[in-house]
Design a protein around this motif. Sequence first.
Motif, PDB file in Angstrom:
ATOM      1  N   UNK A   1     -14.212  34.983   9.491  1.00  0.00           N
ATOM      2  CA  UNK A   1     -14.824  35.583   8.507  1.00  0.00           C
ATOM      3  C   UNK A   1     -13.738  36.980   8.130  1.00  0.00           C
ATOM      4  N   UNK A   2     -13.606  37.623   9.057  1.00  0.00           N
ATOM      5  CA  UNK A   2     -12.621  38.803   9.160  1.00  0.00           C
ATOM      6  C   UNK A   2     -11.274  38.428   8.397  1.00  0.00           C
ATOM      7  N   UNK A   3     -10.597  37.173   8.908  1.00  0.00           N
ATOM      8  CA  UNK A   3      -9.586  36.723   8.168  1.00  0.00           C
ATOM      9  C   UNK A   3      -9.634  36.500   6.821  1.00  0.00           C
ATOM     10  N   UNK A   4     -10.638  35.572   6.422  1.00  0.00           N
ATOM     11  CA  UNK A   4     -11.085  35.230   5.106  1.00  0.00           C
ATOM     12  C   UNK A   4     -11.105  36.640   4.211  1.00  0.00           C
ATOM     13  N   UNK A   5     -11.966  37.492   4.587  1.00  0.00           N
ATOM     14  CA  UNK A   5     -12.246  38.713   3.830  1.00  0.00           C
ATOM     15  C   UNK A   5     -10.843  39.521   3.716  1.00  0.00           C
ATOM     16  N   UNK A   6      -9.955  39.384   4.757  1.00  0.00           N
ATOM     17  CA  UNK A   6      -8.479  39.989   4.505  1.00  0.00           C
ATOM     18  C   UNK A   6      -7.911  39.295   3.270  1.00  0.00           C
ATOM     19  N   UNK A   7      -7.822  37.965   3.296  1.00  0.00           N
ATOM     20  CA  UNK A   7      -7.130  37.282   2.304  1.00  0.00           C
ATOM     21  C   UNK A   7      -7.782  37.563   0.905  1.00  0.00           C
ATOM     22  N   UNK A   8      -9.294  37.721   0.661  1.00  0.00           N
ATOM     23  CA  UNK A   8      -9.817  38.061  -0.553  1.00  0.00           C
ATOM     24  C   UNK A   8      -9.600  39.441  -0.813  1.00  0.00           C
ATOM     25  N   UNK A   9      -9.088  40.412   0.071  1.00  0.00           N
ATOM     26  CA  UNK A   9      -8.917  41.775  -0.456  1.00  0.00           C
ATOM     27  C   UNK A   9      -7.458  42.160  -0.324  1.00  0.00           C
ATOM     28  N   UNK A  10      -6.436  41.714   0.481  1.00  0.00           N
ATOM     29  CA  UNK A  10      -5.192  42.164   0.746  1.00  0.00           C
ATOM     30  C   UNK A  10      -4.432  41.357  -0.436  1.00  0.00           C
ATOM     31  N   UNK A  11      -4.636  40.083  -0.489  1.00  0.00           N
ATOM     32  CA  UNK A  11      -3.925  39.649  -1.682  1.00  0.00           C
ATOM     33  C   UNK A  11      -3.807  39.994  -2.798  1.00  0.00           C
ATOM     34  N   UNK A  12      -5.113  40.503  -3.592  1.00  0.00           N
ATOM     35  CA  UNK A  12      -5.210  41.363  -4.748  1.00  0.00           C
ATOM     36  C   UNK A  12      -4.543  42.718  -4.769  1.00  0.00           C
ATOM     37  N   UNK A  13      -4.715  43.221  -3.540  1.00  0.00           N
ATOM     38  CA  UNK A  13      -4.156  44.515  -3.424  1.00  0.00           C
ATOM     39  C   UNK A  13      -2.335  44.412  -3.276  1.00  0.00           C
ATOM     40  N   UNK A  14      -1.810  43.263  -2.813  1.00  0.00           N
ATOM     41  CA  UNK A  14      -0.512  43.094  -2.869  1.00  0.00           C
ATOM     42  C   UNK A  14       0.055  43.015  -4.441  1.00  0.00           C
ATOM     43  N   UNK A  15      -0.677  42.416  -5.138  1.00  0.00           N
ATOM     44  CA  UNK A  15      -0.226  42.148  -6.727  1.00  0.00           C
ATOM     45  C   UNK A  15      -0.275  43.774  -7.454  1.00  0.00           C
ATOM     46  N   UNK A  16      -1.543  44.307  -7.244  1.00  0.00           N
ATOM     47  CA  UNK A  16      -2.001  45.512  -7.925  1.00  0.00           C
ATOM     48  C   UNK A  16      -0.947  46.578  -7.314  1.00  0.00           C
ATOM     49  N   UNK A  17      -0.479  46.808  -6.026  1.00  0.00           N
ATOM     50  CA  UNK A  17       0.261  47.649  -5.497  1.00  0.00           C
ATOM     51  C   UNK A  17       1.736  47.519  -6.036  1.00  0.00           C
ATOM     52  N   UNK A  18       2.026  46.293  -6.166  1.00  0.00           N
ATOM     53  CA  UNK A  18       3.575  46.015  -6.586  1.00  0.00           C
ATOM     54  C   UNK A  18       3.772  46.364  -8.091  1.00  0.00           C
ATOM     55  N   UNK A  19       2.589  45.911  -9.009  1.00  0.00           N
ATOM     56  CA  UNK A  19       2.744  46.326 -10.375  1.00  0.00           C
ATOM     57  C   UNK A  19       2.597  47.754 -10.487  1.00  0.00           C
TER      58      UNK A  19
END
Length: 165
Positions: free
Chosen positions: A72-90
């Motif tokens: 669950x911790x790993x899944x939560x990371x995927x749900x939150x870090x992946x959007x951060x990677x997009x938002x932060x890059x843009x």
Amino acid sequence: MGRSYQIMMLENKVFSCFVFYSVLLVIKMYIIAIITGQVRLRKKAFANPEDAQRHGGLQHFREDPDVERCQRAHRNDMENIVPFLFLGAVYSLIGPSLAVARAHFLVFFLFRMLHTLAYLCVLRAPTRSLAYVIAQVPCISMAVQILAAVSSYACSDFIGDRFNL
């Protein structure tokens, strides 16, 4: 060709800062995957029958609450870090100040770390929930700033054509 990417990253200090925190977050995700595997081995709780057979028999083909917590911790990371990677890059490309951008990236990073710690160490509520919410603030801020920066380009022709502006 590789040199031009290096120059681009070094010239855009915000992007370099973003890359720094992003790589740390990705490493954290790998570490959680390794922890999950170690807990699975220690608890002899395998998700696949062939793994259970290899480690003692089909009785080890089962779920375990500690393994599920890691997942669950790993899944939560995927749900939150992946959007951060997009938002932060843009966000890095729209020209924010380095200090403000660094604050966004640092807050997200620190509170995702706290969220993971709270998840894996079963810290008292509402630690994990607060860490989650606080980590969302810079993401929402970046999203709003990105939309503000690009909205005139996204809508101007459409609105102008529809309303003869």
